[in-house]
Motif scaffolding. Structure first.
Motif, PDB file in Angstrom:
ATOM      1  N   ASP A 196       0.889  -1.231   0.160  1.00 31.68           N
ATOM      2  CA  ASP A 196       0.017   0.002   0.118  1.00 31.68           C
ATOM      3  C   ASP A 196       0.785   1.368   0.022  1.00 31.68           C
ATOM      4  O   ASP A 196       0.530   2.175  -0.620  1.00 31.68           O
ATOM      5  CB  ASP A 196      -1.031  -0.042   1.395  1.00 31.68           C
ATOM      6  CG  ASP A 196      -2.121  -0.852   1.095  1.00 31.68           C
ATOM      7  OD1 ASP A 196      -2.222  -1.413   0.126  1.00 31.68           O
ATOM      8  OD2 ASP A 196      -2.984  -1.360   2.145  1.00 31.68           O
ATOM      9  N   GLY A 248      -3.297  -0.306 -10.173  1.00 37.38           N
ATOM     10  CA  GLY A 248      -4.610  -0.347  -9.888  1.00 37.38           C
ATOM     11  C   GLY A 248      -5.520   0.823  -9.776  1.00 37.38           C
ATOM     12  O   GLY A 248      -6.587   1.122  -9.395  1.00 37.38           O
ATOM     13  N   THR A 249      -4.800   2.205 -10.469  1.00 36.74           N
ATOM     14  CA  THR A 249      -5.587   3.204 -10.559  1.00 36.74           C
ATOM     15  C   THR A 249      -5.660   3.602 -12.170  1.00 36.74           C
ATOM     16  O   THR A 249      -5.213   2.964 -12.879  1.00 36.74           O
ATOM     17  CB  THR A 249      -4.967   4.534  -9.847  1.00 36.74           C
ATOM     18  OG1 THR A 249      -3.531   4.694 -10.358  1.00 36.74           O
ATOM     19  CG2 THR A 249      -4.872   4.122  -8.127  1.00 36.74           C
ATOM     20  N   ASP A 253      -6.437  -8.084  -7.815  1.00 41.44           N
ATOM     21  CA  ASP A 253      -7.726  -8.522  -7.496  1.00 41.44           C
ATOM     22  C   ASP A 253      -8.768  -8.325  -8.702  1.00 41.44           C
ATOM     23  O   ASP A 253      -8.523  -7.239  -9.229  1.00 41.44           O
ATOM     24  CB  ASP A 253      -8.061  -7.532  -6.272  1.00 41.44           C
ATOM     25  CG  ASP A 253      -9.566  -8.090  -5.985  1.00 41.44           C
ATOM     26  OD1 ASP A 253     -10.817  -7.395  -6.636  1.00 41.44           O
ATOM     27  OD2 ASP A 253      -9.970  -9.169  -4.881  1.00 41.44           O
ATOM     28  N   THR A 257     -11.732  -8.211  -9.327  1.00 47.79           N
ATOM     29  CA  THR A 257     -13.007  -7.194  -9.515  1.00 47.79           C
ATOM     30  C   THR A 257     -12.337  -5.483  -9.149  1.00 47.79           C
ATOM     31  O   THR A 257     -12.694  -4.621  -9.816  1.00 47.79           O
ATOM     32  CB  THR A 257     -13.959  -7.524  -8.286  1.00 47.79           C
ATOM     33  OG1 THR A 257     -14.638  -8.896  -8.795  1.00 47.79           O
ATOM     34  CG2 THR A 257     -15.142  -6.411  -8.435  1.00 47.79           C
ATOM     35  N   GLN A 258     -11.626  -5.606  -8.282  1.00 48.42           N
ATOM     36  CA  GLN A 258     -11.335  -4.317  -7.737  1.00 48.42           C
ATOM     37  C   GLN A 258     -10.050  -3.532  -8.559  1.00 48.42           C
ATOM     38  O   GLN A 258     -10.281  -2.497  -8.875  1.00 48.42           O
ATOM     39  CB  GLN A 258     -10.780  -4.324  -6.132  1.00 48.42           C
ATOM     40  CG  GLN A 258     -10.550  -2.789  -5.718  1.00 48.42           C
ATOM     41  CD  GLN A 258      -9.971  -3.050  -4.259  1.00 48.42           C
ATOM     42  OE1 GLN A 258     -10.017  -3.939  -3.744  1.00 48.42           O
ATOM     43  NE2 GLN A 258      -9.872  -1.744  -3.572  1.00 48.42           N
ATOM     44  N   HIS A 259      -9.110  -4.567  -9.152  1.00 45.54           N
ATOM     45  CA  HIS A 259      -8.206  -3.877  -9.816  1.00 45.54           C
ATOM     46  C   HIS A 259      -8.086  -4.305 -11.196  1.00 45.54           C
ATOM     47  O   HIS A 259      -7.797  -3.660 -11.940  1.00 45.54           O
ATOM     48  CB  HIS A 259      -6.717  -3.972  -8.938  1.00 45.54           C
ATOM     49  CG  HIS A 259      -6.555  -3.587  -7.764  1.00 45.54           C
ATOM     50  ND1 HIS A 259      -6.203  -4.165  -6.690  1.00 45.54           N
ATOM     51  CD2 HIS A 259      -6.921  -2.281  -7.274  1.00 45.54           C
ATOM     52  CE1 HIS A 259      -6.514  -3.357  -5.570  1.00 45.54           C
ATOM     53  NE2 HIS A 259      -7.002  -2.268  -5.912  1.00 45.54           N
TER      54      HIS A 259
END
Length: 230
Positions: A26, A76-77, A99, A101-103
């Motif tokens: 993170d 991831g962004t 991930d 779904t999320q990334h």
């Protein structure tokens, strides 16, 4: 002991390995996002993107990763480049770390956005089907032997029965989040807007891009080529 050393000691005593790795990841993602703030929508210096490059720098490509790369990026962004920036995009053994779904799905949609019409996307990842078939064939003996030959010292517990190598492929100490077979990966790529999705292999990949280092991982890897619609 200085404050940083004390903090590291406390973290080691109080936090699990997985929690510490998550915090480190993170923090690296946050630093990459901060570095990107002043470079949004800047055209890349070349039109070939090598994402998740790690220490495998390939000449003639924009080699990106979270840190110590040509252009540090959090995958991831939102990607920092304009639409239609790249004629070709390559990621080897990267997507299984995101991930789904999320990334991963948002990231693939971003790749489609920054890819020029007709641009090719080449990805590889551990092949769920090959790993499962290898387990059924000999309970992981060949998988473990190949891993030891290809990456000496990479098997965390070499004295464990060979079946344990399957856990390493599926989890890799918490770093792997998803494994894919062709059907699942095709579904994800189609959802992001890619077309002409086909299975390929390392030989075909290296014939197209001989500047990349050999991985010799066809026995366990799924290679796929897809295209941005014209």
């Amino acid at each position: 002991m200085n404050h940083l050393g004390f903090a590291r000691t406390v973290a080691k005593e109080l936090l699990s390995n997985r929690t510490r790795r998550g915090l480190q990841l993170d923090f690296a993602r946050m630093k990459a996002r901060v570095r990107t703030l002043g470079r949004k929508n800047n055209p890349p210096p070349v039109d070939r993107l090598h994402f998740g490059a790690g220490n495998r720098r390939v000449a003639g490509w924009l080699n990106v990763d979270l840190a110590q790369s040509d252009w540090d990026v959090d995958l991831g962004t939102t990607l920092p480049w304009p639409d239609d920036s790249f004629a070709c995009m390559v990621g080897q053994q990267v997507i299984e770390h995101l991930d789904l779904t999320q990334h991963l799905r948002p990231f693939l949609s971003e790749l489609k956005r920054v890819g020029k019409p007709g641009a090719e996307l080449w990805v590889s990842c551990p092949d769920m089907e090959k790993v499962c078939r290898a387990y059924l064939s000999d309970r992981g003996v060949a998988l473990k032997q190949a891993r030891l030959e290809r990456f000496p010292g990479s098997v965390k517990d070499p004295d464990a029965p060979p079946q344990h190598i399957v856990n390493e492929f599926f989890h890799q100490n918490g770093a792997h989040i998803n494994l894919f077979d062709l059907e699942l990966l095709t579904w994800v790529l189609q959802g992001a807007g890619f077309v002409d999705i086909v299975r390929t292999d390392e030989q075909e990949f290296l014939a197209k891009f001989p500047e990349f280092p050999h991985r010799n991982d066809d026995d366990v890897a799924l290679y796929v080529r897809a295209s941005v619609p014209d």
